[in-house]
Write a protein that holds these residues in place. Structure first.
Motif, PDB file in Angstrom:
ATOM      1  N   UNK A 168      -3.917   8.074  11.948  1.00  0.00           N
ATOM      2  CA  UNK A 168      -4.297   6.957  12.811  1.00  0.00           C
ATOM      3  C   UNK A 168      -5.032   5.882  12.013  1.00  0.00           C
ATOM      4  N   UNK A 169      -5.973   6.294  11.201  1.00  0.00           N
ATOM      5  CA  UNK A 169      -6.719   5.335  10.386  1.00  0.00           C
ATOM      6  C   UNK A 169      -5.781   4.605   9.429  1.00  0.00           C
ATOM      7  N   UNK A 170      -4.897   5.343   8.775  1.00  0.00           N
ATOM      8  CA  UNK A 170      -3.969   4.702   7.835  1.00  0.00           C
ATOM      9  C   UNK A 170      -3.033   3.729   8.539  1.00  0.00           C
ATOM     10  N   UNK A 171      -2.625   4.058   9.746  1.00  0.00           N
ATOM     11  CA  UNK A 171      -1.765   3.160  10.506  1.00  0.00           C
ATOM     12  C   UNK A 171      -2.496   1.858  10.818  1.00  0.00           C
ATOM     13  N   UNK A 172      -3.740   1.969  11.253  1.00  0.00           N
ATOM     14  CA  UNK A 172      -4.534   0.771  11.551  1.00  0.00           C
ATOM     15  C   UNK A 172      -4.802  -0.015  10.266  1.00  0.00           C
ATOM     16  N   UNK A 173      -5.143   0.695   9.209  1.00  0.00           N
ATOM     17  CA  UNK A 173      -5.461   0.070   7.918  1.00  0.00           C
ATOM     18  C   UNK A 173      -4.242  -0.671   7.368  1.00  0.00           C
ATOM     19  N   UNK A 174      -3.078  -0.068   7.503  1.00  0.00           N
ATOM     20  CA  UNK A 174      -1.844  -0.661   6.993  1.00  0.00           C
ATOM     21  C   UNK A 174      -1.463  -1.930   7.761  1.00  0.00           C
ATOM     22  N   UNK A 175      -1.937  -2.051   8.992  1.00  0.00           N
ATOM     23  CA  UNK A 175      -1.603  -3.213   9.820  1.00  0.00           C
ATOM     24  C   UNK A 175      -2.651  -4.322   9.763  1.00  0.00           C
ATOM     25  N   UNK A 177       0.848  -1.184   0.000  1.00  0.00           N
ATOM     26  CA  UNK A 177       0.000   0.000   0.000  1.00  0.00           C
ATOM     27  C   UNK A 177       0.885   1.236   0.000  1.00  0.00           C
ATOM     28  N   UNK A 178       0.552   2.180  -0.851  1.00  0.00           N
ATOM     29  CA  UNK A 178       1.256   3.445  -0.890  1.00  0.00           C
ATOM     30  C   UNK A 178       0.538   4.414   0.052  1.00  0.00           C
ATOM     31  N   UNK A 179       1.145   4.630   1.221  1.00  0.00           N
ATOM     32  CA  UNK A 179       0.509   5.450   2.263  1.00  0.00           C
ATOM     33  C   UNK A 179       0.206   6.855   1.769  1.00  0.00           C
ATOM     34  N   UNK A 213     -10.751   3.659  19.470  1.00  0.00           N
ATOM     35  CA  UNK A 213     -10.177   3.512  20.815  1.00  0.00           C
ATOM     36  C   UNK A 213     -10.172   2.043  21.267  1.00  0.00           C
ATOM     37  N   UNK A 214     -10.908   1.200  20.585  1.00  0.00           N
ATOM     38  CA  UNK A 214     -10.967  -0.218  20.936  1.00  0.00           C
ATOM     39  C   UNK A 214      -9.792  -0.959  20.303  1.00  0.00           C
ATOM     40  N   UNK A 215      -9.350  -2.006  20.953  1.00  0.00           N
ATOM     41  CA  UNK A 215      -8.163  -2.727  20.496  1.00  0.00           C
ATOM     42  C   UNK A 215      -8.391  -3.560  19.241  1.00  0.00           C
ATOM     43  N   UNK A 216      -9.596  -4.063  19.068  1.00  0.00           N
ATOM     44  CA  UNK A 216      -9.844  -4.937  17.926  1.00  0.00           C
ATOM     45  C   UNK A 216     -10.434  -4.156  16.752  1.00  0.00           C
TER      46      UNK A 216
END
Length: 127
Positions: A84-91, A1-3, A50-53
């Motif tokens: 933040x969204x991109x970080x979660x999405x990338x993982x 993915x190209x951030x 804010x939730x872990x899952x």
């Protein structure tokens, strides 16, 4: 993915919501006094993030007239929320095949569902 490309896409995105989500938001607005769609979406998104899952993946109909620009939903926090969204999405696991705008809507939907449930139980989670 190209951030960089994904960030640009999200910063320029317009999210169209399903009639089901729009109706759910309308009920929450009536029950809480929250006036603006974008405020409600932002709070739901932040609560879900804010939730872990991760939220369950859903397919949404784009069958309502409610469409909000990402910049409006995110407000003054557009850059950090996008990051933040991109970080979660990338993982996400590599086998996950979900479009970024749908991923954001899944978070908003989960936040709205939890808000609706909390209202029924007598304690609104966004306070």
């Amino acid at each position: 993915m190209n951030i960089s490309n994904e960030k640009t896409k999200l910063l320029n995105a317009r999210l169209r919501f399903s009639q089901t989500l729009k109706s759910q938001m309308a009920k929450i607005k009536v029950n809480t006094g929250i006036e603006n769609w974008n405020t409600l979406c932002r709070w739901a998104l932040c609560y879900s993030l804010s939730l872990d899952n991760e939220p369950p993946e859903q397919k949404f109909q784009n069958d309502s007239n409610l469409e909000i620009a990402w910049q409006v939903i995110a407000g003054d926090n557009s850059e950090p929320l996008t990051d933040l969204i991109l970080s979660r999405y990338d993982n996400l696991p590599s086998q996950t095949n979900i479009a970024l705008d749908n991923y954001v809507k899944c978070h908003i939907a989960r936040g709205l569902n939890l808000a609706s449930k909390s209202i029924k139980e007598g304690h609104f989670v966004f306070r």
